[in-house]
Design a protein around this motif. Structure first.
Motif, mmCIF file in Angstrom:
data_model
loop_
_atom_site.group_PDB
_atom_site.id
_atom_site.type_symbol
_atom_site.label_atom_id
_atom_site.label_comp_id
_atom_site.label_asym_id
_atom_site.label_seq_id
_atom_site.Cartn_x
_atom_site.Cartn_y
_atom_site.Cartn_z
ATOM 1 N N PHE A 1 0.830 -1.209 0.000
ATOM 2 C CA PHE A 1 0.000 0.000 0.000
ATOM 3 C C PHE A 1 0.860 1.253 0.000
ATOM 4 C CE2 PHE A 1 -1.979 3.326 2.627
ATOM 5 C CZ PHE A 1 -3.046 3.641 1.809
ATOM 6 N N VAL A 2 1.898 1.272 0.824
ATOM 7 C CA VAL A 2 2.757 2.451 0.913
ATOM 8 C C VAL A 2 3.543 2.641 -0.381
ATOM 9 C CG1 VAL A 2 4.795 3.391 2.082
ATOM 10 C CG2 VAL A 2 2.925 2.440 3.414
ATOM 11 N N ILE B 1 2.941 1.424 -3.544
ATOM 12 C CA ILE B 1 2.094 1.758 -4.691
ATOM 13 C C ILE B 1 1.437 3.120 -4.491
ATOM 14 C CG2 ILE B 1 0.008 1.077 -5.954
ATOM 15 C CD1 ILE B 1 0.839 -1.811 -5.545
ATOM 16 N N GLY B 2 1.002 3.404 -3.270
ATOM 17 C CA GLY B 2 0.374 4.694 -3.003
ATOM 18 C C GLY B 2 1.327 5.856 -3.213
ATOM 19 N N SER B 3 2.554 5.714 -2.749
ATOM 20 C CA SER B 3 3.511 6.808 -2.924
ATOM 21 C C SER B 3 3.890 6.991 -4.390
ATOM 22 C CB SER B 3 4.753 6.575 -2.081
ATOM 23 O OG SER B 3 5.432 5.415 -2.507
ATOM 24 N N SER B 4 3.993 5.888 -5.124
ATOM 25 C CA SER B 4 4.318 6.031 -6.549
ATOM 26 C C SER B 4 3.154 6.676 -7.302
ATOM 27 C CB SER B 4 4.680 4.680 -7.159
ATOM 28 O OG SER B 4 3.572 3.815 -7.113
ATOM 29 N N LEU B 5 1.926 6.302 -6.982
ATOM 30 C CA LEU B 5 0.769 6.948 -7.618
ATOM 31 C C LEU B 5 0.702 8.428 -7.252
ATOM 32 C CD1 LEU B 5 -2.068 4.272 -7.288
ATOM 33 C CD2 LEU B 5 -0.925 5.039 -9.357
ATOM 34 N N PHE B 6 0.957 8.751 -6.025
ATOM 35 C CA PHE B 6 0.958 10.146 -5.586
ATOM 36 C C PHE B 6 2.021 10.940 -6.344
ATOM 37 C CE2 PHE B 6 2.382 13.491 -2.637
ATOM 38 C CZ PHE B 6 1.197 14.186 -2.513
ATOM 39 N N GLN B 7 3.201 10.361 -6.529
ATOM 40 C CA GLN B 7 4.265 11.035 -7.259
ATOM 41 C C GLN B 7 3.902 11.224 -8.722
ATOM 42 O OE1 GLN B 7 6.954 12.227 -5.775
ATOM 43 N NE2 GLN B 7 7.667 13.144 -7.686
ATOM 44 N N ARG C 1 1.322 14.019 -8.892
ATOM 45 C CA ARG C 1 1.958 15.291 -8.596
ATOM 46 C C ARG C 1 2.770 15.788 -9.798
ATOM 47 N NH1 ARG C 1 6.752 15.775 -4.653
ATOM 48 N NH2 ARG C 1 7.194 17.969 -4.832
#
Length: 68
Positions: free
Chosen positions: A48-49, A51-57, A60
Motif C-alpha cells: 500500500f505504501v 504503490i500509493g507513494s508512486s501513484l501520488f508522485q 503530482r
C-alpha cells in the motif's frame, strides 16, 4: 585406572558416540510449511505504501508540480 582417567575415557566415549549422530535430524524436526518471513498484514501495508507513494508522485508530476 585412576578416577580422572576413567572420567576422561567416559568423556571420549560419549564424544565419539555423538559424532555418529551428527546430521541425523529426523524429518519431523524440520519445517515443512510455507511460512512467510513477514505477516500478510505487514506485506499488505508495505505494498500500500509503495504503490500509493508512486501513484501520488505520478499525479503530482502530471499536475505540473515537477521535481521541485
Amino acid at each position: 585406572m585412576t578416577t580422572s582417567r576413567r572420567f576422561a575415557d567416559r568423556k571420549v566415549e560419549r564424544f565419539e558416540k555423538n559424532i555418529l549422530k551428527r546430521g541425523a535430524v529426523p524429518e519431523t524436526a524440520t519445517k515443512k510449511g510455507k511460512d512467510y518471513p513477514v505477516g500478510p498484514l505487514l506485506l499488505g501495508f508495505f505494498v500500500f505504501v509503495v504503490i500509493g507513494s508512486s501513484l501520488f508522485q505520478i499525479i503530482r508530476t502530471a499536475t505540473g508540480g515537477g521535481m521541485a
